[in-house]
Motif scaffolding. Sequence first.
Motif, short mmCIF file in Angstrom:
data_model
loop_
_atom_site.label_atom_id
_atom_site.label_comp_id
_atom_site.label_asym_id
_atom_site.label_seq_id
_atom_site.Cartn_x
_atom_site.Cartn_y
_atom_site.Cartn_z
N GLN A 160 43.66 100.38 8.40
CA GLN A 160 44.25 99.26 7.67
C GLN A 160 45.76 99.39 7.45
O GLN A 160 46.40 98.43 7.04
CB GLN A 160 43.58 99.12 6.30
N ASN A 206 51.05 91.19 -3.77
CA ASN A 206 49.90 91.92 -3.24
C ASN A 206 50.11 92.15 -1.74
O ASN A 206 49.47 91.57 -0.90
CB ASN A 206 48.64 91.11 -3.49
N LYS A 259 45.96 97.75 -0.70
CA LYS A 259 45.06 96.94 0.10
C LYS A 259 43.75 97.68 0.39
O LYS A 259 42.66 97.13 0.27
CB LYS A 259 45.76 96.60 1.43
N ASP A 288 41.72 98.26 -2.99
CA ASP A 288 41.01 97.04 -3.42
C ASP A 288 39.75 96.82 -2.58
O ASP A 288 38.70 96.44 -3.10
CB ASP A 288 41.94 95.82 -3.29
N TRP A 289 39.89 97.05 -1.30
CA TRP A 289 38.76 96.79 -0.41
C TRP A 289 37.63 97.79 -0.64
O TRP A 289 36.45 97.43 -0.70
CB TRP A 289 39.26 96.84 1.05
#
Lengths: 215, 215
Positions: free
Chosen positions: A69, B12, B126, B129-130
């Motif tokens: 990611q 974000n 990121k 959060d995932w």
Amino acid sequence: MDSPHPERQGLNMIQAGNTEGISDIIRFVLEIDKLKGVLRKVKPTGEDRYENTAEHSWQIALFALSLEQVVEISVDVNRVIAMLLVHDLGEIDAGDKFVFAQDGWEDRKVVELRAVERICDIAPLKVADWLITLWKEFDGGGTSEARFAKAIDRCMPVLLNLSHQGGSWLENGVTYERVVGRVGPEIENGCPELWTYMKEKLEEGRRKGFFAATS
Amino acid sequence: MDSPHPERQGLNMIQAGNTEGISDIIRFVLEIDKLKGVLRKVKPTGEDRYENTAEHSWQIALFALSLEQVVEISVDVNRVIAMLLVHDLGEIDAGDKFVFAQDGWEDRKVVELRAVERICDIAPLKVADWLITLWKEFDGGGTSEARFAKAIDRCMPVLLNLSHQGGSWLENGVTYERVVGRVGPEIENGCPELWTYMKEKLEEGRRKGFFAATS
């Protein structure tokens, strides 16, 4: 070795949802349990024991899932993860081979493939074929996914050794040059940004004395 | 607890491919290494030690990957696997809780979520959060993927105990009724065919004396 799948030569079909299918999956899942007993050369954080290949496989799968990611790379991360989950299954029969061993790698591949086939063939044909395909793709390193997976697999023990002040490098007399020469090309090939980062960390480790002296 | 991501309230966004991103991923990957030290109640095949949660997570991920191919179920197996890779991360702070413990489950959930947030927050925003979203989805059990994942997670120690003639059930005084009542609904709910298979195996185990006597 007789195949448990004589139908491999004939109808390449499996009835979805049959009890026999589930039963074979479960025999497979119990067989792979043995990977928990295959020991590697590095120790987990805070543990006075060597890590096993099963827990290593979990860690690199999650490593891949999260790293993908943040790097600029185009891979099917789900395929990478599937590969990482199966890539060391052959060690159940063949044992772990220290990545810094100097030779014996060709014979080793043959033994590992035979092991992977034996183990995966316990699963239903469709599943077995697919898992073996994943293993071969990882081993061959011909796709971006395989190269990314290999980069992560090579990187993980380096990270653990760095966080253990040299760990298995010092225990086994491995020099800085040997590490960089062995893992560098594969990490760089699979994920250049990761290698940029690792190169610095390895250089830092050299300054701190984490490697065996060059003979 | 202060979040390492003050930007969570603002932009974000994360710059793809930055060194800081890789550095945070690696700090995260080294933090989760601790899951290898969290012990569960069952023993791996042929080992005189309890399994740890990291190797368990690997095994159920590969279980899901292969089982999904033979059952009549419609799930995104990649999401299932991602969930299984992260679902037990909270145990790094909270430890393993024996699935047959009678109470304390509500408090436990709070502690586990706090732990998962602490650990995942080490990763870039990121990613954090995932991963937290995946953990919550598994925990909530509101999707087919979460239910399938849960079925597999519940099934695995049952399979190991059955293959160890009762294992932790006999060690901890767990009855047949307790096992069926605890794992049955979750396995059936997530994968009915798997439960049809397991029910028979559990009944067979009862006949063989693999459970504690009913008090």
